[in-house]
Design a protein around this motif. Structure first.
Motif, short mmCIF file in Angstrom:
data_model
loop_
_atom_site.label_atom_id
_atom_site.label_comp_id
_atom_site.label_asym_id
_atom_site.label_seq_id
_atom_site.Cartn_x
_atom_site.Cartn_y
_atom_site.Cartn_z
N ALA A 3 0.84 -1.20 0.00
CA ALA A 3 0.00 0.00 0.00
C ALA A 3 0.87 1.25 0.00
N TRP A 4 0.37 2.29 -0.67
CA TRP A 4 1.00 3.60 -0.54
C TRP A 4 0.64 4.13 0.84
N VAL A 5 1.58 4.79 1.48
CA VAL A 5 1.39 5.28 2.84
C VAL A 5 1.67 6.77 2.86
N SER A 6 0.79 7.50 3.54
CA SER A 6 0.99 8.95 3.71
C SER A 6 1.01 9.27 5.20
N PRO A 7 1.46 10.48 5.56
CA PRO A 7 1.53 10.84 6.98
C PRO A 7 0.20 10.75 7.72
N SER A 8 -0.91 10.82 7.01
CA SER A 8 -2.22 10.75 7.67
C SER A 8 -2.68 9.31 7.93
N ASP A 9 -1.96 8.33 7.41
CA ASP A 9 -2.35 6.93 7.59
C ASP A 9 -1.92 6.41 8.96
N ALA A 10 -2.74 5.53 9.52
CA ALA A 10 -2.44 4.94 10.82
C ALA A 10 -1.11 4.20 10.83
N ALA A 11 -0.72 3.63 9.70
CA ALA A 11 0.51 2.84 9.62
C ALA A 11 1.76 3.70 9.47
N PHE A 12 1.61 5.01 9.33
CA PHE A 12 2.77 5.85 9.04
C PHE A 12 3.84 5.75 10.12
N GLY A 13 3.47 5.74 11.38
CA GLY A 13 4.45 5.64 12.46
C GLY A 13 5.26 4.37 12.38
N ALA A 14 4.61 3.26 12.10
CA ALA A 14 5.31 1.98 11.98
C ALA A 14 6.21 1.97 10.75
N VAL A 15 5.78 2.61 9.67
CA VAL A 15 6.61 2.71 8.48
C VAL A 15 7.83 3.60 8.77
N ALA A 16 7.66 4.67 9.53
CA ALA A 16 8.79 5.51 9.92
C ALA A 16 9.78 4.72 10.78
#
Length: 146
Positions: A3-16
């Motif tokens: 999935a594409w991930v943006s800063p507003s997505d719930a998964a963004f912190g885990a991706v960071a």
């Protein structure tokens, strides 16, 4: 799942966090807060971030920039980062991430998608060739440290 991930997505912190793992893999000091802010700033400036998930957690990521293709008055995509956690390598995550980026670039009518890798990264080079990417002869990369 990819999935594409943006800063507003719930998964963004885990991706960071995963991006911080990527940086540590290449010898950089872990700095989650700084990494997250940098990644958020880059995403806000147009960087595309794609993540591969296993058991609901990101285990691979790819970043891409959309850049002008001046001579053809179009765009091209440049994959900048590709990383899969060591325990998930060999499971198809890198292949899925690159395939996802290629499909998105084609859907956006990009003129091409390019990426770079180290000469001795034989696994990556084999993957890219198997996906139809080819090495570009006749170009030399130059850079200067800032």
């Amino acid at each position: 799942m990819i999935a594409w991930v943006s800063p507003s997505d719930a998964a963004f912190g885990a991706v960071a966090e995963l991006f911080d793992d990527y940086r540590a893999h290449y010898g950089q000091q872990r700095a989650y807060g700084t990494t997250r802010q940098w990644l958020q700033d880059q995403a806000s400036s147009g960087m595309r971030i794609s993540a591969s998930f296993a058991a609901g957690r990101p285990c691979g990521l790819l970043t891409a920039l959309v850049m002008p293709a001046s001579l053809t008055l179009g765009t091209f995509w440049m994959v900048r980062d590709l990383f899969v956690l060591p325990e998930h390598r060999g499971s198809g995550h890198a292949r899925a991430l690159v395939t996802h980026a290629v499909a998105a670039a084609r859907a956006a009518d990009a003129r091409r998608l390019s990426l770079q890798t180290e000469q001795d990264n034989t696994a990556a080079r084999a993957l890219y060739r198997s996906l139809g990417l080819h090495e570009v002869d006749g170009y030399i990369t130059y850079s200067i440290d800032g």
